[in-house]
Motif scaffolding. Structure first.
Motif, mmCIF file in Angstrom:
data_model
loop_
_atom_site.group_PDB
_atom_site.id
_atom_site.type_symbol
_atom_site.label_atom_id
_atom_site.label_comp_id
_atom_site.label_asym_id
_atom_site.label_seq_id
_atom_site.Cartn_x
_atom_site.Cartn_y
_atom_site.Cartn_z
ATOM 1 N N PRO A 73 45.347 37.349 35.055
ATOM 2 C CA PRO A 73 45.064 37.965 36.552
ATOM 3 C C PRO A 73 43.903 38.106 37.421
ATOM 4 O O PRO A 73 43.470 36.824 37.132
ATOM 5 C CB PRO A 73 45.071 39.685 35.886
ATOM 6 N N ARG A 74 44.030 37.393 38.877
ATOM 7 C CA ARG A 74 42.796 37.461 39.677
ATOM 8 C C ARG A 74 42.098 38.094 39.665
ATOM 9 O O ARG A 74 41.195 37.587 39.639
ATOM 10 C CB ARG A 74 43.615 36.639 41.105
ATOM 11 N N SER A 75 42.585 39.566 39.100
ATOM 12 C CA SER A 75 41.156 40.511 39.217
ATOM 13 C C SER A 75 42.178 41.797 38.491
ATOM 14 O O SER A 75 42.970 41.867 38.442
ATOM 15 C CB SER A 75 41.455 41.588 41.334
ATOM 16 N N PRO A 134 49.436 39.638 34.622
ATOM 17 C CA PRO A 134 49.630 40.665 35.854
ATOM 18 C C PRO A 134 51.299 40.981 35.948
ATOM 19 O O PRO A 134 51.053 41.668 36.723
ATOM 20 C CB PRO A 134 49.331 39.004 37.016
ATOM 21 N N SER A 135 52.054 40.501 35.096
ATOM 22 C CA SER A 135 53.786 40.547 35.243
ATOM 23 C C SER A 135 53.789 42.650 34.184
ATOM 24 O O SER A 135 54.664 42.504 34.421
ATOM 25 C CB SER A 135 54.369 40.047 34.888
ATOM 26 N N ASP A 164 42.851 44.806 39.686
ATOM 27 C CA ASP A 164 43.659 45.502 40.827
ATOM 28 C C ASP A 164 44.844 44.921 40.471
ATOM 29 O O ASP A 164 45.676 45.669 40.328
ATOM 30 C CB ASP A 164 43.346 45.376 42.472
ATOM 31 N N ASP A 165 45.266 43.449 39.885
ATOM 32 C CA ASP A 165 46.636 43.700 39.346
ATOM 33 C C ASP A 165 46.918 44.325 38.419
ATOM 34 O O ASP A 165 48.180 44.088 37.532
ATOM 35 C CB ASP A 165 46.303 41.572 39.775
ATOM 36 N N VAL A 166 46.054 44.493 36.959
ATOM 37 C CA VAL A 166 47.073 44.860 36.172
ATOM 38 C C VAL A 166 46.014 46.721 36.357
ATOM 39 O O VAL A 166 46.087 46.963 34.928
ATOM 40 C CB VAL A 166 46.141 44.546 35.110
ATOM 41 N N SER A 186 42.357 34.231 35.833
ATOM 42 C CA SER A 186 42.696 32.803 36.313
ATOM 43 C C SER A 186 41.927 31.749 36.109
ATOM 44 O O SER A 186 41.074 32.078 36.573
ATOM 45 C CB SER A 186 43.387 32.943 36.796
#
Ligand code: DOR
Ligand code: ZN
Length: 342
Positions: free
Chosen positions: A116-118, A83-84, A120-122, A106
């Motif tokens: 990532p959870r979705s 995600p980061s 959208d996070d990336v 995740s």
């Protein structure tokens, strides 16, 4: 009756060669029967920046240098999407020679807690991958629903992804259920899927019918006969969207024969002979060639294999243990064995 079967050297577009000492043994199995292998990045620590990618490539090259006759074997590299990550890092992966990024939701599988959870996070990562021509490999399971439903429950997310990044090449990895097969078949040309030997050969009954065989426990879990039929028909249909990725995922025997067995099938040692036997029994040996040695390379934009491998129809008993790991088909006698390669 054919006694020899010659085919272009197959590629494996999804495998885990791990790290440290066992890397060399696992690499040896691959180098003997595949021309190229796309290495998954879920090592510890993962392949999450260029320094780590460079270090891992050096480890793999060092291991290969010690394996006789492996000079023409080509490892292909991926990175793990976190995600980061920022656009600049993605561009540097592309420059460093990675050809794909792997998205593990995740909590979906081995070493995926940091994923990532979705999507959208990336968003920035994915648009940069689209621009740089990097392939997105997806572990397509939604870990929030029951195990047998996880893969199909993930498909709506892929649908949104396709709409948002229309030029991103996407591979749904280790397809395991009928609905996903239909989804990929009906999707655009930039959507493809890998299929493993174990999902083509087995169903959940092979894992837990009479007794429990943890060596067939993997993620996504083996499904039902209708799912296996859909996977077989997809491969036999000659669609370019389906190609081979073994998901060979070795875990030492003690990590499988215990109270919390790790998911993963060590398929590399037996996958090719077992698939030759399967396709032969289905009367479609010819369909194995594009599935294992054409469509994957074409999707990734790589050259066709330049070497060949020959199998002969002669019984081969798969060892009970290889490199401390119980391989797929351990102890079984397969009808074909590898005869040689050039
Ligand atoms: O069965 C699996 N094993 N599925 C995965 O997605 C990960 C793999 C592993 O790394 O052991
Ligand atoms: Zn995998």
């Amino acid at each position: 009756m054919t006694d020899r079967f010659v085919m272009p050297m197959p590629d494996d577009f999804h495998a885990h060669l791990r790290q440290g000492e066992p890397l060399m043994q696992y690499a040896r199995q691959h180098a003997g029967q595949f021309g190229r292998v796309l290495l998954m990045p879920n090592t510890m620590p993962p392949i999450f920046n260029v320094a780590r990618l460079t270090e891992y490539r050096a480890d793999v090259e060092r291991a290969l240098a010690a394996i006789p006759d492996s000079e023409r074997f080509e490892p292909l590299f991926t990175f793990k999407i976190l995600p980061s990550m920022l656009a600049a890092e993605i561009e540097s992966f592309a420059r460093a020679g990675a050809i794909a990024g792997k998205y593990y939701p995740s909590g979906s599988t081995t070493n995926a807690a940091d994923g990532p959870r979705s999507f959208d996070d990336v968003d920035e990562v994915l648009s940069t991958m689209e621009e740089s021509g990097l392939v997105l490999c997806i572990h397509g399971e939604n870990p929030e629903v029951p195990v047998f439903e996880r893969e199909r429950a993930f498909l709506p997310q892929v649908e949104r992804l396709l709409a948002r990044y229309p030029h991103l090449r996407i591979v749904l990895e280790h397809l395991s259920d009928e609905e996903s097969v239909r989804f990929v078949e009906q999707g655009p040309a930039n959507l493809a899927a890998t299929i493993t030997a174990h999902h083509l050969l087995f169903t959940v009954d092979d894992m837990i019918r009479d007794s429990m065989n943890p060596h067939l426990y993997c993620k996504p879990v083996l499904k039902f006969a209708r799912d296996r039929e859909a996977l077989r028909s997809a491969v036999l249909s000659g669609s370019k969207k389906f190609f081979f990725g073994s998901d060979s995922a070795p875990h030492p025997r003690e990590k499988k024969e215990c109270t919390a067995a790790a998911p993963g099938v060590y398929s590399a040692p037996a996958a090719l002979p077992a698939l030759v036997e399967l396709f032969d029994s289905l009367g479609s040996l010819d369909a194995l060639i594009p599935f294992m040695a054409e469509y994957g390379a074409a999707f990734y934009g790589l050259a066709a294999p330049s070497r060949t491998i020959t199998l002969e129809r002669a019984p081969w008993q798969v060892p009970q243990l290889i490199d401390g790991v119980v391989p797929m088909c351990a102890g079984k006698t397969l009808a074909w064995r590898i005869w040689g390669r050039n």
